[in-house]
Enzyme design. Structure first.
Site, PDB file in Angstrom:
ATOM      1  N   LYS A 165       3.738   5.613   4.465  1.00 19.34           N
ATOM      2  CA  LYS A 165       3.009   4.298   4.577  1.00 19.34           C
ATOM      3  C   LYS A 165       2.682   3.500   6.101  1.00 19.34           C
ATOM      4  CE  LYS A 165       5.381   2.914   0.251  1.00 19.34           C
ATOM      5  NZ  LYS A 165       6.602   2.329  -0.277  1.00 19.34           N
ATOM      6  N   ASN A 211       5.970   2.109  -5.620  1.00 18.02           N
ATOM      7  CA  ASN A 211       6.643   2.062  -7.059  1.00 18.02           C
ATOM      8  C   ASN A 211       5.885   2.266  -7.800  1.00 18.02           C
ATOM      9  OD1 ASN A 211       8.922   0.364  -8.092  1.00 18.02           O
ATOM     10  ND2 ASN A 211       7.499  -1.774  -8.225  1.00 18.02           N
ATOM     11  N   ARG A 232      13.500  -3.540  -6.963  1.00 18.40           N
ATOM     12  CA  ARG A 232      12.004  -3.456  -7.902  1.00 18.40           C
ATOM     13  C   ARG A 232      11.485  -2.827  -8.752  1.00 18.40           C
ATOM     14  NH1 ARG A 232       8.529  -2.016  -3.193  1.00 18.40           N
ATOM     15  NH2 ARG A 232       7.105  -2.159  -4.605  1.00 18.40           N
ATOM     16  N   PRO A 260       0.914  -1.439   0.006  1.00 15.31           N
ATOM     17  CA  PRO A 260      -0.113  -0.529  -0.005  1.00 15.31           C
ATOM     18  C   PRO A 260       0.575   1.342   0.249  1.00 15.31           C
ATOM     19  CG  PRO A 260      -0.597  -2.160   1.366  1.00 15.31           C
ATOM     20  CD  PRO A 260       0.601  -2.464   0.894  1.00 15.31           C
ATOM     21  N   GLU A 261       0.635   2.183  -0.927  1.00 17.29           N
ATOM     22  CA  GLU A 261       1.400   3.573  -1.039  1.00 17.29           C
ATOM     23  C   GLU A 261       0.649   4.269  -0.204  1.00 17.29           C
ATOM     24  OE1 GLU A 261       3.004   4.424  -5.048  1.00 17.29           O
ATOM     25  OE2 GLU A 261       3.171   2.284  -5.094  1.00 17.29           O
TER      26      GLU A 261
END
Length: 332
Positions: A52, A229, A322, A2-3
């Site tokens: 976050k 991301n 990532r 989750p961003e």
């Protein structure tokens, strides 16, 4: 993972449904039994998010810090107080129309979620909602209360009417006020916490002295809070910035542009619950984007597809463990 927008939305849901009420706490999984025993029966005083991470304050100078990480999620059930900035009629948190776009009707995205309508005035509705990057729909009105524990629930918080189950977090820990402040002090600026102008100056100072690639800096939570991301790839494309550029070599005006874009995109994400990063869409294009995640982004998850601007094949590489998506032509 989750961003930042998701975590702010979760904190707002706690503020509406738990703050000001005594809370029953338990750890069905057993891994947080001691912490749950400390929280049992205490009133929740505050819910806040920084990037976050989320912090829930309880009476007795006790804070609960939760970092969902890659796999964590909150499941809410029961009577959920919702309004246009928090949830839609089908229980999805925060579905509202795009600012300046007059759209009516119901659009279900590819997860079966109502993405365009809001519910109007605040009301209570009995729902079951998954709060992570994805959400689920309405629960049975006649479902058992409190709901049965399903799976590995690290922490259950319960009022007379609302239940929140925490699953799979990276961190779930009690902190003193000083420990909470120390944790926050290590985090980069968050546009929704404190003065955004001060946050901008702090962000610019940090980035402009670093030799690290800007794509890595945007994901570093000590540099700026909340970017993951998706937002990383999209912000770099929107700035037409090569992701490998050292932070200290990025012109100051571009660094400021990145911060101000994050201010804007975070606000949209909190409002809509979705990482909408494309601009100037027609009503038809906006409806398509709400119905399909593939139409919401410029480059993210578009490896091998033509760039929406120049037609060059979108590149995919691994950076900092990532996936990084970018256009080799637009972001030269």
């Amino acid at each position: 993972m989750p961003e930042g927008h998701s975590v702010h939305r979760i904190a707002r849901q706690f503020a509406r449904n738990f703050v000001g009420l005594p809370v029953h706490a338990s750890s069905p999984q057993g891994r947080f039994a001691e912490g749950a025993a400390v929280l049992e029966g205490r009133e929740m005083l505050q819910a806040m998010a920084v990037g976050k991470q989320m912090f829930l304050e309880f009476e007795g100078d006790t804070w609960l810090r939760v970092h969902l990480g890659l796999y964590g999620a909150w499941d809410f059930a029961g009577e959920i107080l919702v309004d246009p900035t928090i949830a839609s009629a089908n229980g999805r948190m925060g579905q509202t129309n795009q600012r300046g776009t007059d759209l009516d009707g119901v659009i279900l995205d590819d997860a079966g979620e109502n993405s365009l309508t809001s519910i109007g005035a605040p009301r209570k509705t009995r729902v079951h909602v998954r709060m992570s990057e994805q959400t689920k729909g309405l629960a049975d009105e006649d479902a058992e209360w409190p709901p049965p524990v399903v799976g590995q629930v690290r922490l259950r918080l319960l009022t007379d009417a609302t239940c929140a189950d925490l699953r799979g977090p990276t961190a779930c820990a009690l902190q003193t006020p000083d420990e909470m402040l120390a944790t926050v002090a290590k985090l980069g600026p968050d546009p929704l916490v404190g003065d955004p102008a001060e946050g901008e100056e702090r962000f610019v100072r940090i980035v402009r002295r670093k030799p690290t690639a800007i794509a890595l800096l945007l994901m570093d939570q000590s540099v700026v809070s909340g970017i993951g991301n998706v937002y990383r790839a999209e912000m770099l494309f929107r700035a037409r910035l090569n992701p490998h550029t050292p932070g200290r070599d990025v012109p100051e005006e571009v660094v400021r542009q990145l911060w101000r874009d994050w201010v804007r995109l975070l606000a949209i994400g909190v409002e809509t619950g979705q990482m909408m990063t494309m601009d100037d869409l027609s009503p038809e294009q906006y409806r398509a984007a709400m119905a399909s995640r593939d139409d919401r982004h410029w480059v993210y998850r578009r490896a091998g597809l033509p760039c929406r601007v120049c037609g060059t094949e979108i590149a995919l590489e691994e950076l900092g463990a990532r996936k990084l998506y970018w256009c080799p032509f637009c972001q030269r």
